[in-house]
Design a protein around this motif. Structure first.
Motif, PDB file in Angstrom:
ATOM      1  N   ALA A  57       1.847  65.383  39.840  1.00 16.62           N
ATOM      2  CA  ALA A  57       0.654  64.798  39.230  1.00 16.62           C
ATOM      3  C   ALA A  57       0.896  63.343  38.838  1.00 16.62           C
ATOM      4  N   LEU A  58       2.099  63.047  38.359  1.00 19.20           N
ATOM      5  CA  LEU A  58       2.427  61.687  37.962  1.00 19.20           C
ATOM      6  C   LEU A  58       2.516  60.761  39.170  1.00 19.20           C
ATOM      7  N   LYS A  59       3.091  61.263  40.253  1.00 16.31           N
ATOM      8  CA  LYS A  59       3.230  60.440  41.454  1.00 16.31           C
ATOM      9  C   LYS A  59       1.871  60.057  42.032  1.00 16.31           C
ATOM     10  N   GLN A  60       0.896  60.944  41.906  1.00 18.14           N
ATOM     11  CA  GLN A  60      -0.422  60.686  42.478  1.00 18.14           C
ATOM     12  C   GLN A  60      -1.116  59.504  41.821  1.00 18.14           C
ATOM     13  N   CYS A  61      -0.787  59.258  40.568  1.00 16.27           N
ATOM     14  CA  CYS A  61      -1.496  58.189  39.861  1.00 16.27           C
ATOM     15  C   CYS A  61      -0.542  57.170  39.237  1.00 16.27           C
ATOM     16  N   GLY A  62       0.730  57.167  39.684  1.00 21.56           N
ATOM     17  CA  GLY A  62       1.669  56.188  39.160  1.00 21.56           C
ATOM     18  C   GLY A  62       1.866  56.300  37.671  1.00 21.56           C
ATOM     19  N   GLY A  63       2.097  57.517  37.190  1.00 21.28           N
ATOM     20  CA  GLY A  63       2.109  57.771  35.765  1.00 21.28           C
ATOM     21  C   GLY A  63       3.446  57.551  35.083  1.00 21.28           C
ATOM     22  N   LEU A  64       3.475  57.924  33.792  1.00 17.01           N
ATOM     23  CA  LEU A  64       4.669  57.818  32.952  1.00 17.01           C
ATOM     24  C   LEU A  64       5.026  59.205  32.428  1.00 17.01           C
ATOM     25  N   TRP A  65       6.329  59.492  32.369  1.00 10.94           N
ATOM     26  CA  TRP A  65       6.829  60.712  31.736  1.00 10.94           C
ATOM     27  C   TRP A  65       7.716  60.258  30.586  1.00 10.94           C
ATOM     28  N   MET A  66       7.325  60.624  29.375  1.00 10.40           N
ATOM     29  CA  MET A  66       7.987  60.115  28.186  1.00 10.40           C
ATOM     30  C   MET A  66       8.545  61.248  27.334  1.00 10.40           C
ATOM     31  N   GLY A  67       9.681  61.000  26.681  1.00 13.39           N
ATOM     32  CA  GLY A  67      10.276  62.007  25.816  1.00 13.39           C
ATOM     33  C   GLY A  67      11.625  61.577  25.292  1.00 13.39           C
ATOM     34  N   TRP A  68      12.424  62.547  24.912  1.00 10.72           N
ATOM     35  CA  TRP A  68      13.752  62.303  24.344  1.00 10.72           C
ATOM     36  C   TRP A  68      14.755  62.077  25.468  1.00 10.72           C
ATOM     37  N   SER A  69      15.663  61.159  25.257  1.00  7.04           N
ATOM     38  CA  SER A  69      16.694  60.841  26.245  1.00  7.04           C
ATOM     39  C   SER A  69      17.798  61.888  26.310  1.00  7.04           C
ATOM     40  N   GLY A  70      17.889  62.737  25.282  1.00  2.81           N
ATOM     41  CA  GLY A  70      19.015  63.651  25.177  1.00  2.81           C
ATOM     42  C   GLY A  70      20.198  63.038  24.445  1.00  2.81           C
ATOM     43  N   ARG A  71      20.051  61.769  24.044  1.00  5.32           N
ATOM     44  CA  ARG A  71      21.132  61.067  23.336  1.00  5.32           C
ATOM     45  C   ARG A  71      20.816  60.931  21.848  1.00  5.32           C
ATOM     46  N   ILE A  72      21.870  60.808  21.057  1.00  6.04           N
ATOM     47  CA  ILE A  72      21.739  60.587  19.618  1.00  6.04           C
ATOM     48  C   ILE A  72      22.340  59.233  19.305  1.00  6.04           C
ATOM     49  N   SER A  73      21.544  58.348  18.730  1.00  8.41           N
ATOM     50  CA  SER A  73      22.013  56.995  18.445  1.00  8.41           C
ATOM     51  C   SER A  73      21.176  56.407  17.330  1.00  8.41           C
ATOM     52  N   ASP A  74      21.832  55.819  16.353  1.00 13.81           N
ATOM     53  CA  ASP A  74      21.099  55.166  15.276  1.00 13.81           C
ATOM     54  C   ASP A  74      20.481  53.849  15.733  1.00 13.81           C
ATOM     55  N   GLU A  75      20.842  53.399  16.949  1.00 10.38           N
ATOM     56  CA  GLU A  75      20.227  52.194  17.497  1.00 10.38           C
ATOM     57  C   GLU A  75      18.877  52.511  18.147  1.00 10.38           C
ATOM     58  N   THR A  76      18.563  53.797  18.281  1.00  2.00           N
ATOM     59  CA  THR A  76      17.283  54.278  18.839  1.00  2.00           C
ATOM     60  C   THR A  76      16.892  53.506  20.097  1.00  2.00           C
ATOM     61  N   GLN A  77      17.755  53.577  21.092  1.00  4.23           N
ATOM     62  CA  GLN A  77      17.528  52.823  22.320  1.00  4.23           C
ATOM     63  C   GLN A  77      16.393  53.420  23.137  1.00  4.23           C
ATOM     64  N   LEU A  78      15.752  52.551  23.903  1.00  2.00           N
ATOM     65  CA  LEU A  78      14.692  52.920  24.825  1.00  2.00           C
ATOM     66  C   LEU A  78      15.217  52.766  26.236  1.00  2.00           C
ATOM     67  N   SER A  79      14.998  53.776  27.099  1.00  2.00           N
ATOM     68  CA  SER A  79      15.430  53.710  28.492  1.00  2.00           C
ATOM     69  C   SER A  79      14.219  53.866  29.392  1.00  2.00           C
ATOM     70  N   VAL A  80      14.151  53.038  30.435  1.00  2.00           N
ATOM     71  CA  VAL A  80      13.056  53.089  31.398  1.00  2.00           C
ATOM     72  C   VAL A  80      13.641  53.198  32.794  1.00  2.00           C
ATOM     73  N   GLU A  81      13.162  54.165  33.582  1.00  2.00           N
ATOM     74  CA  GLU A  81      13.627  54.341  34.953  1.00  2.00           C
ATOM     75  C   GLU A  81      12.411  54.450  35.858  1.00  2.00           C
ATOM     76  N   ASP A  82      12.315  53.521  36.800  1.00  2.00           N
ATOM     77  CA  ASP A  82      11.149  53.457  37.672  1.00  2.00           C
ATOM     78  C   ASP A  82      11.403  54.160  38.999  1.00  2.00           C
ATOM     79  N   GLY A  83      10.334  54.614  39.598  1.00  2.00           N
ATOM     80  CA  GLY A  83      10.362  55.259  40.903  1.00  2.00           C
ATOM     81  C   GLY A  83       8.936  55.544  41.296  1.00  2.00           C
ATOM     82  N   ALA A  84       8.699  56.728  41.882  1.00  2.00           N
ATOM     83  CA  ALA A  84       7.329  57.115  42.200  1.00  2.00           C
ATOM     84  C   ALA A  84       6.492  57.232  40.935  1.00  2.00           C
ATOM     85  N   PHE A  85       7.147  57.533  39.815  1.00  2.00           N
ATOM     86  CA  PHE A  85       6.549  57.413  38.493  1.00  2.00           C
ATOM     87  C   PHE A  85       7.609  56.812  37.591  1.00  2.00           C
ATOM     88  N   THR A  86       7.250  56.523  36.361  1.00  2.00           N
ATOM     89  CA  THR A  86       8.184  55.879  35.439  1.00  2.00           C
ATOM     90  C   THR A  86       8.573  56.846  34.335  1.00  2.00           C
TER      91      THR A  86
END
Length: 481
Positions: A57-86
């Protein structure tokens, strides 16, 4: 927590006009999915059916999938990975992980929603941590969302997210799907924050649940917690906010499990198979005791039948999960000691995950699929087992009456997992069932499992969400049939 934006204000400030919203029944904007764990564009080829459905569904409209990275960090980093969706992921702080994830999500909401109040830990500090991560997710979504986007929030980790987004001025269609069971009102009202949670659900345009029973429970919960009213249209009204609650059972892609070759089963020993996460909701001790009762009551099944249980570990850092693992090891050891021999071990207990690509062959090797959750939102393993069978020589599905799948899969042998005699008797019936009955039951079950795939489920939900949002905003209703 930020105050809820009144529905009237949101209705006047819709982020998308009715003419722009739909073309041929599909949104022109992007789909933004939010869930606790996120698949990247590269991972979806090896993921389960639900991940594949959402990624499609995301690939059809170039969407975003957002959630937890699985990492624990007090710096609260943001990670972005692009492809058929982001894919966009946020780190949790240690406090958010301990109090929000392990605490409120998995030690409060999980047991309460599975009607296990005895296992809930009502620590007043947990809720603040739960709010914190969801609020940071809302901040990031509010910065990224575009006027035509549709937002689809998944599961109990993000019950508050719709309300938090509305408070940040997001007027887009927002839907929520709860993958776990909706508890009865008596359990829901045990949550100290029940009114807050009920009000948060009213911020979504559409709330999706697995079963008709879940829908009934949701209506009962919202009536008692927030004075919710069921309108003649079938929608629910809470303090002027109107939204829809719908049954939308998750399904699988049956073709992924279709037999590719001959079924290989032992000619001398028949396998009863269980594939579950290691969780107290799955009824694993009851399953082991039910199998032991079979051996006790029907000695002729000794040395001719084994129970193979795959129990993938989960949430090892939560104490109750360590307890269930220890209990299962004790029961399996006792049963194997009482009935086993040098050339036969009754219970084969494997405490690790099996690669998805091997599941089909494993399901086909089993004469019986034994699935006995004490409470389950759906249980896709039941559907996978059925889809894997040779239609000319299928195995028999034994399924707990308290799994969401039981509402659809009436041709299974339904059991009460709290009664070990019920499990034992069903096993005896399954292991002696004639071929003609096995074929007839499997045909009826496949009519359910094969009727829809996961991509149909996802696209249907998104269309229903967009339609519900238009109704909430007073726009024209376009048929999405």
């Amino acid at each position: 927590m930020p105050p809820q934006v009144p529905r009237r204000e949101r209705s006047r400030s819709s982020g998308v006009s009715p003419g722009e919203a739909e073309k041929g029944g599909h949104l022109l904007g992007r789909l933004i999915c939010v869930s606790n764990r996120v698949m990247t564009p590269q991972q979806t080829n090896t993921s389960g059916g639900l991940a594949v459905a959402l990624s499609s569904a995301l690939k059809q409209c170039g969407g975003l999938w957002m959630g937890w990275s699985g990492r624990i960090s007090d710096e609260t980093q943001l990670s972005v990975e692009d492809g058929a969706f982001t894919s966009v992921t946020l780190d949790m702080t240690q406090a958010e992980y301990d109090g929000g994830y392990l605490g409120y999500s998995n030690s409060v909401l999980w047991p309460v929603f599975h009607n296990r109040l005895d296992l809930a830990r009502f620590d007043p500090t947990f809720f603040d941590a739960y709010v914190s991560f969801s609020a940071r997710m809302a901040d990031d979504i509010a910065q990224r969302v575009q006027p035509n986007d549709t937002i689809w929030v998944h599961d109990y980790h993000f019950v508050l997210l719709g309300q938090q987004l509305r408070a940040r001025g997001v007027a887009n269609p927002i839907g929520f799907f709860l993958h776990i069971p909706m508890p009865p009102p008596e359990a829901f009202l045990a949550l100290p924050e029940f009114r807050t949670l009920g009000a948060a659900l009213a911020a979504f345009d559409l709330v999706g649940l697995q079963t008709a029973s879940d829908v009934s429970n949701a209506i009962g919960c919202l009536r008692r917690s927030n004075g919710g009213q069921l309108l003649p249209s079938g929608r629910i009204s809470i303090d002027g906010a109107r939204f829809e609650v719908t049954r939308a059972p998750v399904t699988i892609d049956a073709a992924d499990f279709a037999p590719a070759g001959p079924v290989v089963r032992s000619a001398t020993v028949r396998r009863v198979l269980g594939v579950d996460r290691l969780d107290y909701t799955k009824g694993l001790p009851q399953k082991f005791r039910g199998f032991a009762r079979l051996l006790e009551r029907y000695p002729h099944f000794r040395k001719t039948t084994v129970l193979a249980q795959i129990a993938a570990p989960t949430r090892d850092s939560v104490e109750v999960y360590a307890d269930i693992r220890q209990e299962l090891e004790g029961i399996s050891g006792a049963v194997n000691g009482a009935y086993g021999d040098v050339d036969w071990v009754p219970i084969h207990y494997v405490n690790r995950a099996v690669p998805r690509k091997k599941l089909g062959a494993l399901y086909r090797s089993a004469a019986v699929g034994l699935i006995t959750p004490l409470r389950d939102g759906m249980n896709l393993t039941a559907k996978e087992y059925v889809a894997s069978q040779d239609p000319n020589d299928p195995g028999v599905l034994i399924l707990s009456s308290f799994a969401g799948a039981a509402e659809e899969m009436e041709a299974a042998l339904l059991v009460n997992p709290y009664c070990v005699d019920s499990i034992a008797e069903a096993l005896a019936v399954a292991l002696t069932m004639p071929l003609s009955e096995r074929v007839a039951r499997h045909r009826a079950l496949m009519a359910v499992v094969g009727a829809r795939d996961s991509q149909m489920w996802a696209s249907d939900f998104v269309r229903q969400l967009e339609r519900a949002a238009r109704i909430n905003r007073g726009g024209p209703v376009v048929s999405v049939a």
